[in-house]
Design an enzyme around this catalytic site. Structure first.
Site, PDB file in Angstrom:
ATOM      1  N   ASP A 258      47.745  66.023  74.468  1.00 35.83           N
ATOM      2  CA  ASP A 258      48.047  65.494  73.134  1.00 35.83           C
ATOM      3  C   ASP A 258      49.045  66.466  72.504  1.00 35.83           C
ATOM      4  O   ASP A 258      48.673  67.562  72.086  1.00 35.83           O
ATOM      5  CB  ASP A 258      46.745  65.407  72.324  1.00 35.83           C
ATOM      6  CG  ASP A 258      46.980  65.006  70.876  1.00 35.83           C
ATOM      7  OD1 ASP A 258      48.125  64.632  70.522  1.00 35.83           O
ATOM      8  OD2 ASP A 258      46.002  65.059  70.092  1.00 35.83           O
ATOM      9  N   ALA A 259      50.305  66.058  72.487  1.00 36.83           N
ATOM     10  CA  ALA A 259      51.350  66.944  71.964  1.00 36.83           C
ATOM     11  C   ALA A 259      51.551  66.613  70.484  1.00 36.83           C
ATOM     12  O   ALA A 259      52.235  65.649  70.135  1.00 36.83           O
ATOM     13  CB  ALA A 259      52.638  66.744  72.761  1.00 36.83           C
TER      14      ALA A 259
ATOM     15  N   GLY B 247      52.076  67.702  66.152  1.00 37.47           N
ATOM     16  CA  GLY B 247      53.096  68.333  65.322  1.00 37.47           C
ATOM     17  C   GLY B 247      52.998  69.852  65.324  1.00 37.47           C
ATOM     18  O   GLY B 247      54.008  70.552  65.233  1.00 37.47           O
ATOM     19  N   THR B 248      51.779  70.376  65.438  1.00 43.95           N
ATOM     20  CA  THR B 248      51.592  71.830  65.384  1.00 43.95           C
ATOM     21  C   THR B 248      51.084  72.386  66.711  1.00 43.95           C
ATOM     22  O   THR B 248      51.523  73.437  67.149  1.00 43.95           O
ATOM     23  CB  THR B 248      50.566  72.200  64.280  1.00 43.95           C
ATOM     24  OG1 THR B 248      50.978  71.586  63.056  1.00 43.95           O
ATOM     25  CG2 THR B 248      50.485  73.708  64.084  1.00 43.95           C
TER      26      THR B 248
ATOM     27  N   GLU C 266      48.540  56.790  70.919  1.00 46.25           N
ATOM     28  CA  GLU C 266      47.795  57.903  70.324  1.00 46.25           C
ATOM     29  C   GLU C 266      46.466  57.509  69.672  1.00 46.25           C
ATOM     30  O   GLU C 266      45.424  58.090  69.950  1.00 46.25           O
ATOM     31  CB  GLU C 266      48.683  58.623  69.301  1.00 46.25           C
ATOM     32  CG  GLU C 266      47.932  59.754  68.616  1.00 46.25           C
ATOM     33  CD  GLU C 266      48.814  60.632  67.744  1.00 46.25           C
ATOM     34  OE1 GLU C 266      50.009  60.343  67.600  1.00 46.25           O
ATOM     35  OE2 GLU C 266      48.268  61.610  67.205  1.00 46.25           O
TER      36      GLU C 266
ATOM     37  N   THR D 184      48.052  68.085  61.436  1.00 50.41           N
ATOM     38  CA  THR D 184      49.131  68.595  60.592  1.00 50.41           C
ATOM     39  C   THR D 184      49.121  67.803  59.283  1.00 50.41           C
ATOM     40  O   THR D 184      49.199  68.341  58.185  1.00 50.41           O
ATOM     41  CB  THR D 184      50.489  68.434  61.317  1.00 50.41           C
ATOM     42  OG1 THR D 184      50.380  69.015  62.615  1.00 50.41           O
ATOM     43  CG2 THR D 184      51.611  69.072  60.534  1.00 50.41           C
TER      44      THR D 184
ATOM     45  N   GLY E 236      46.285  69.960  57.589  1.00 46.14           N
ATOM     46  CA  GLY E 236      46.331  71.343  58.058  1.00 46.14           C
ATOM     47  C   GLY E 236      47.703  71.977  57.872  1.00 46.14           C
ATOM     48  O   GLY E 236      47.814  73.194  57.667  1.00 46.14           O
ATOM     49  N   GLY E 237      48.748  71.166  57.955  1.00 42.35           N
ATOM     50  CA  GLY E 237      50.105  71.678  57.751  1.00 42.35           C
ATOM     51  C   GLY E 237      50.297  72.173  56.325  1.00 42.35           C
ATOM     52  O   GLY E 237      51.075  73.104  56.072  1.00 42.35           O
TER      53      GLY E 237
END
Ligand code: ADP
Length: 272
Positions: free
Chosen positions: A9-10, A12-13, A74, A104, A126-127
């Site tokens: 799972d790629a 944003g962060t 996703e 994120t 979280g971002g």
């Protein structure tokens, strides 16, 4: 040659990885900024990986692989991963529940009869902690940020209902936040520490997310919310706020162990 299936799972962060070793799933995380490190690790660890990949950066990641990867949707992957973890951890998940993925950003989903539907979200996630937290304190490292926050006092930045009523009878609980970061006069007199500021940022993020989530739960008649995402890592402050408010509303919060790997697990378990 035998291929090893790898779920990725790629995001944003963070890039989250899941794969089977004997009968257990093994997990790995890499910063998304260092995709090259994740790819080197992949080829150093597995001779012939069959990569199933999901997440916002999946295309970018897949382009750097030497063989084509299987792209996985996703939100369905996350849903599949949640069902797997819930079964494994013996949570009796109902037919109708919500999951809230605090990554994120934040994404909110309704699951009915095992099918998910995205019903909302927020850019507060979280971002926001690592970005706003950095702006306010200059701290860059996530682990240090959450460690500092755990010793902070939000009360030095947030205005509570009781601060406004000053002893008079208030129509709602005096302990509720009247205004996040609203204690301007006291902050001028006594500036909050970095720890206080970070605790207040986490408080604001948690309160926004839980407020939106509970409104959606009421709207969709849901009394069970699964919260996942790496934003809960080593971050009991965030979990406690969300847990407390969810329970206060009569809704059951569930924090799955390894919940942040739901997308990677879902990719790993995607049908061939
Ligand atoms: P995404 O899939 O969007 O990358 P995640 O579920 O992995 O989202 O959550 C990312 C968030 O997790 C970050 O914004 C941060 O708040 C938190 N986090 C946890 N561990 C780390 C870490 N080691 N480095 C940076 N952020 C981290």
């Amino acid at each position: 040659m035998n291929q090893t299936k790898i779920g990725i799972d790629a995001g944003g962060t963070l890039v989250k990885v899941a794969y089977w070793e004997n009968d257990n799933i093994v997990y790995q995380t890499f910063p998304s900024q260092a995709i090259g490190d994740a790819i080197s690790w992949l080829y150093n660890t597995f001779k012939n990986p069959a990569v199933c990949i999901t997440g916002g950066k999946s295309q970018l990641f897949a382009e750097k692989l030497t063989a084509p990867a299987e792209m996985v949707v996703e939100f369905d992957a996350t849903n599949r991963g949640i069902q797997f973890l819930a079964d494994q951890q013996r949570y009796a998940i109902e037919n109708n529940f919500m999951f809230v993925n605090v990554g994120t950003g934040t994404s909110i989903h309704l699951v009915s009869d095992r099918e998910q539907q995205r019903i909302g979200g927020s850019g507060i996630g979280g971002g926001t902690l690592i970005g706003l937290g950095y702006l306010l304190t200059g701290v860059e490292d996530y682990a240090w940020m959450v460690q500092l926050a755990s010793n902070g006092d939000r009360g030095n930045a947030d205005l509570k209902v009781k601060d406004i009523f000053e002893g008079a009878l208030s129509p709602i609980s005096g302990d509720l936040t009247a205004s996040n970061f609203g204690k301007k006069e006291s902050m001028i007199a006594q500036p909050p520490s970095n720890a206080d500021k970070l605790a207040a940022v986490i408080g604001m993020i948690g309160e926004v997310i839980v407020t939106i989530s509970l409104q959606m739960a009421a709207q969709h008649n849901v009394d069970f919310i699964v919260y996942i995402g790496s934003s809960f890592r080593s971050n009991p402050l965030l979990q406690d706020i969300i847990e407390e408010y969810t329970r206060l509303a009569g809704t059951e919060p569930v924090f799955l162990g390894n919940g942040e790997y739901s997308g990677a697990i879902g990719a790993l378990l995607s049908p061939d």
